[in-house]
Write a protein that holds these residues in place. Structure first.
Motif, PDB file in Angstrom:
ATOM      1  N   UNK A 339       0.795  -1.373  -0.004  1.00 36.38           N
ATOM      2  CA  UNK A 339      -0.042   0.157   0.058  1.00 36.38           C
ATOM      3  C   UNK A 339       0.702   1.363   0.036  1.00 36.38           C
ATOM      4  N   UNK A 340       1.959   1.123   0.529  1.00 39.88           N
ATOM      5  CA  UNK A 340       3.010   2.498   0.589  1.00 39.88           C
ATOM      6  C   UNK A 340       3.659   2.539  -0.828  1.00 39.88           C
ATOM      7  N   UNK A 341       3.471   1.763  -1.712  1.00 41.56           N
ATOM      8  CA  UNK A 341       4.388   1.929  -2.959  1.00 41.56           C
ATOM      9  C   UNK A 341       4.273   3.402  -3.783  1.00 41.56           C
ATOM     10  N   UNK A 342       5.212   3.804  -4.326  1.00 42.91           N
ATOM     11  CA  UNK A 342       5.242   5.270  -4.860  1.00 42.91           C
ATOM     12  C   UNK A 342       4.329   4.923  -6.174  1.00 42.91           C
ATOM     13  N   UNK A 343       4.145   6.016  -6.883  1.00 39.39           N
ATOM     14  CA  UNK A 343       3.412   5.934  -8.268  1.00 39.39           C
ATOM     15  C   UNK A 343       4.604   5.351  -9.064  1.00 39.39           C
ATOM     16  N   UNK A 344       4.434   4.294 -10.052  1.00 38.10           N
ATOM     17  CA  UNK A 344       4.980   3.744 -10.919  1.00 38.10           C
ATOM     18  C   UNK A 344       5.686   2.421 -10.336  1.00 38.10           C
ATOM     19  N   UNK A 345       5.555   2.330  -8.911  1.00 35.17           N
ATOM     20  CA  UNK A 345       6.179   1.162  -8.359  1.00 35.17           C
ATOM     21  C   UNK A 345       5.308   0.037  -8.246  1.00 35.17           C
ATOM     22  N   UNK A 372       8.248  -5.889 -14.840  1.00 39.35           N
ATOM     23  CA  UNK A 372       8.384  -5.194 -13.662  1.00 39.35           C
ATOM     24  C   UNK A 372       9.641  -5.187 -12.910  1.00 39.35           C
ATOM     25  N   UNK A 373      10.457  -6.658 -13.321  1.00 36.13           N
ATOM     26  CA  UNK A 373      11.773  -6.832 -12.759  1.00 36.13           C
ATOM     27  C   UNK A 373      12.628  -5.917 -13.381  1.00 36.13           C
ATOM     28  N   UNK A 374      12.356  -5.494 -14.752  1.00 39.28           N
ATOM     29  CA  UNK A 374      13.319  -4.805 -15.509  1.00 39.28           C
ATOM     30  C   UNK A 374      13.231  -3.193 -14.990  1.00 39.28           C
ATOM     31  N   UNK A 375      12.005  -2.799 -14.936  1.00 39.38           N
ATOM     32  CA  UNK A 375      11.651  -1.436 -14.573  1.00 39.38           C
ATOM     33  C   UNK A 375      11.821  -0.937 -13.164  1.00 39.38           C
ATOM     34  N   UNK A 376      11.595  -1.975 -12.117  1.00 37.77           N
ATOM     35  CA  UNK A 376      11.595  -1.546 -10.777  1.00 37.77           C
ATOM     36  C   UNK A 376      12.113  -2.733 -10.016  1.00 37.77           C
ATOM     37  N   UNK A 377      13.356  -3.352 -10.103  1.00 36.69           N
ATOM     38  CA  UNK A 377      13.857  -4.613  -9.330  1.00 36.69           C
ATOM     39  C   UNK A 377      13.900  -4.224  -7.836  1.00 36.69           C
ATOM     40  N   UNK A 378      13.937  -3.145  -7.622  1.00 40.01           N
ATOM     41  CA  UNK A 378      14.115  -2.965  -6.038  1.00 40.01           C
ATOM     42  C   UNK A 378      12.584  -3.224  -5.484  1.00 40.01           C
TER      43      UNK A 378
END
Length: 475
Positions: A339-345, A372-378
């Motif tokens: 729920x706390x993910x930032x926009x785009x995450x 998802x793994x490419x754009x936001x691995x963390x």
């Protein structure tokens, strides 16, 4: 146990030719058989429903447990990568997903104090009676500063103690703070004493003896402090010193904890002037593998639901717990797990490639997962932690909500409800058995009375026949 009245009827000769005992049994059993058979049939059906609900409940709990094991194993979290792996071993804390990179420069390793004391002829030489006092603290040059937080040792030495037995007493009596042994080399036998790593773990030896001659055979010979050192000090105690992102830190041990983002270090060697880089890389292969297994396990649950709770005639048709689980599963792909993910995450299981088909089964959208793994691995790695949010927390919550015995709308609640119904039916069956026995006893008593009346009538008839026959003969 013999039925009541059977011996009486036998004594009366059962002149009617009817087995009244069997008749009472048959009539009483026939009277209650439909009710008993109905209750037993209902219990059998309830047992089947309990078994089906328990099977689905167990599969759901197994899914959550297996996923928790994978998350706690740590291979789904970002994996540490040290450019110069010889410098240190790196660990991470379960439930924390470190990000970014750090520079690490180790200028000094933690070490313990080592003393090689004056020589004896052999390890079997007597050391002299007295008390070997040992205080702990920091040794710096010719000075010693006691650490009053550490309890000093007072080792009792008897007249029979040798260099070997004293070494054992030091090791066994120091609660792990010291290790001692006898080294016999070209200089004779020497007592070697090693302390724990860290600057505050230095020590001095302060024996007290009757003689005080400081010669072999007198305990005073083993005295040592830095001011009188004559080469016995082979290694001074010291802390580890290192720089993390240029900030100097110290540790009394080479195993370092309490660093940012749950990082732990085991320092192995120095790299003065050549800092190495510590970074963290998402384990894409492990995440892809666990998502594949996760989808397969979810489909196992869906398959059980289809077998046991689909349409008329199914074991759990119209079961509230099965309906509730089906509804939760249908919404799972869009469930927000971060729920706390930032926009785009990434924030939903759908962002990890979980999707549901028209027939209610799940499939893995590998293209979306890879994106998802490419754009936001963390962000993807952060979803596989053991914290309050994430994939495991969501599935664990799903399993708990659907298996609670206290919730009537869950599978656990269904099992509790069915078990309560069986308990009530068992009570009814007990009452049926009591009522049947009561009826059998009443019928037995009635048949005894009837048999007595028949016997009496037969006796009267026989008497009258005899009288008539006698009367006829007299005429």
């Amino acid at each position: 146990m013999e039925n009541q009245g059977s011996s009486i009827i036998s004594a009366l000769g059962a002149g009617s030719g009817i087995d009244f005992i069997q008749l009472a049994n048959d009539l009483s059993e026939a009277s209650f058989e439909p009710r008993r058979a109905n209750l037993e049939s209902r219990n059998a059906s309830l047992e089947v429903q309990i078994s089906a609900a328990a099977l689905i409940r167990s599969s759901l709990n197994d899914l959550a447990s297996a996923l928790g094991d994978r998350v706690r194993n740590g291979d789904l979290s970002p994996q540490p990568n040290l450019a110069n792996p010889a410098v240190a071993d790196v660990t991470t804390t379960t439930g924390i997903a470190p990000q970014g990179s750090y520079s690490l420069e180790v200028s000094q390793l933690a070490q313990g104090q080592t003393l090689a004391l004056q020589s004896y002829g052999a390890g079997s030489d007597l050391v002299g009676e007295g008390t070997l006092n040992i205080r702990f603290g920091s040794v710096s040059g010719a000075s010693f500063t006691e650490d009053t937080e550490q309890t000093a040792l007072a080792i009792d030495v008897t007249a029979d103690d040798t260099l070997d037995s004293l070494a054992a007493k030091i090791s066994n009596g120091s609660d792990g703070k010291l290790f001692a042994y006898v080294a016999e080399g070209s200089n004779g036998a020497q007592l070697v004493i090693k302390g724990k790593d860290g600057a505050p773990n230095g020590f001095v030896l302060e024996p007290t003896s009757a003689g005080g001659s400081a010669t072999p055979g007198d305990l005073s010979y083993l005295a040592w402090n830095p001011a009188s050192d004559a080469g016995e000090l082979r290694q001074a105690s010291q802390d580890a010193v290192f720089r993390l992102d240029t900030v100097e830190l110290t540790s009394s041990s080479n195993t370092v904890t309490g660093l940012p983002e749950g990082i732990g270090l085991t320092l192995n060697e120095t790299n003065i002037g050549t800092p190495t880089t510590l970074s963290f890389e998402t384990n894409d292969g492990a995440i892809s593998a666990v998502m594949t297994d996760f989808v397969a396990a979810l489909n196992d649950v869906v398959s059980l639901l289809s077998q046991e709770a689909s349409g008329l005639g199914s074991t759990l048709n119209n079961d509230s717990g099965a309906r509730g689980l089906r509804a939760d599963l249908s919404a799972l792909a869009n469930e927000v797990v971060m729920p706390g993910a930032e926009d785009g995450e990434p924030s939903t299981l759908g962002d990890l490639g979980l999707s549901i088909t028209r027939d209610g089964t799940f499939e893995l959208d590998t293209a979306r997962l890879n994106e998802t793994l490419t754009s936001s691995p963390d962000g993807a790695a952060a979803m596989f932690t053991a914290g309050a949010f994430g994939v495991f927390a969501t599935i664990d919550g799903l399993a708990r909500d659907n298996t609670l015995f206290s919730d009537p709308g869950s599978l656990g609640g269904s099992i509790a409800r069915y078990e309560a119904q069986i308990e009530r039916n068992d009570e009814r069956l007990a009452r049926v058995a009591e009522n049947q026995e009561s009826l059998r006893n009443r019928l037995t008593r009635s048949f005894i009375a009837a048999q007595s009346n028949v016997t009496a009538s037969q006796s009267t008839l026989s008497f009258l026949e005899q009288q008539i026959e006698a009367f006829n003969q007299s005429n």
